[in-house]
Design an enzyme around this catalytic site. Structure first.
Site, PDB file in Angstrom:
ATOM      1  N   HIS A 180       5.866   1.279   5.231  1.00  0.00           N
ATOM      2  CA  HIS A 180       5.107   1.010   4.015  1.00  0.00           C
ATOM      3  C   HIS A 180       5.786   1.807   2.916  1.00  0.00           C
ATOM      4  CE1 HIS A 180       1.844   0.717   1.119  1.00  0.00           C
ATOM      5  NE2 HIS A 180       1.834   2.038   1.025  1.00  0.00           N
ATOM      6  N   CYS A 207       4.453  -4.886   0.690  1.00  0.00           N
ATOM      7  CA  CYS A 207       4.513  -3.727  -0.204  1.00  0.00           C
ATOM      8  C   CYS A 207       5.944  -3.330  -0.545  1.00  0.00           C
ATOM      9  CB  CYS A 207       3.780  -2.549   0.434  1.00  0.00           C
ATOM     10  SG  CYS A 207       4.403  -2.109   2.079  1.00  0.00           S
TER      11      CYS A 207
END
Length: 215
Positions: free
Chosen positions: A42, A112
């Protein structure tokens, strides 16, 4: 590895430092996946004391730097300095909102890390290192094998249940970035549910006091 000094989260005399914070999403990352450049990650982009990221059901949101709930902070990558104003920064984020809307998330083709890359490209004309999103890029070749509910679920997102389910590994304490831009201190932050919505005005705040590092 080279050090990157803390700057207090705000604008320096040269502009706004832009840093990509990378997190591990799998316990296999440190010992197995990261050494071969295909860790499950992430990421978020810190600029002016806020970390911006993207999740299904939430769209673009901001969070406390290095504090993505449920993900393990790994390292930071200094990308450069954005020389525009706070208004320019808000405009750059706003321009990405339609392409990275709440219903646009796909864990393999628009996640993301894609957002981090797009924001860095907009602010600095630079791309994040390829290893940050390599696993998803490889996985996109086999996207037809995954059910939609898995592809549409973000592992990290803001709090308040606004991130879609499916591949839901994490909670979060993020703040959804509002499309309404207001001015003045009173309009900076409106509260909604358990998450905080970021309005207009100067985007800023403290934070970012730790020393970061680049690979």
């Amino acid at each position: 590895m080279s050090g990157f000094g803390a700057y207090g989260g705000g604008r320096t005399r040269h502009g706004y430092p832009v840093t990509v914070h990378v997190y591990d999403l799998s316990p296999a990352n440190p010992a197995i996946l990261n050494p071969i450049g295909c860790g499950l990650h992430h990421s978020g982009v810190e600029v002016d004391g806020e970390e911006y990221s993207f999740a299904g059901g939430a769209g673009v949101y901001s969070d406390t730097p290095k504090q993505a709930a449920g993900a393990t902070y790994s390292h930071s990558i200094p990308m450069g300095t954005f020389e525009g104003s706070s208004a320019d920064l808000r405009a750059a984020i706003s321009d990405l909102r339609s392409d990275f809307g709440p219903d646009k998330y796909n864990i393999l083709t628009k996640n993301c890390n894609h957002f981090s890359d797009a924001l860095c490209s907009s602010l600095l004309s630079k791309s994040v290192p390829a290893y940050v999103n390599r696993a998803a890029n490889w996985g996109s070749c086999f996207s037809c094998l995954f059910p939609d509910e898995v592809l549409g679920g973000a592992p990290v997102g803001p709090s308040g249940g606004s991130s879609s389910s499916g591949f839901q590994m994490m909670g979060g304490g993020g703040r959804a970035v509002s499309s309404q831009q207001s001015s003045g201190a009173a309009g900076r932050r409106a509260f909604q549910g358990s998450g905080r919505s970021l309005g207009g005005g100067k985007i800023g705040g403290g934070g970012g006091g730790e020393e970061t590092q680049s690979l």
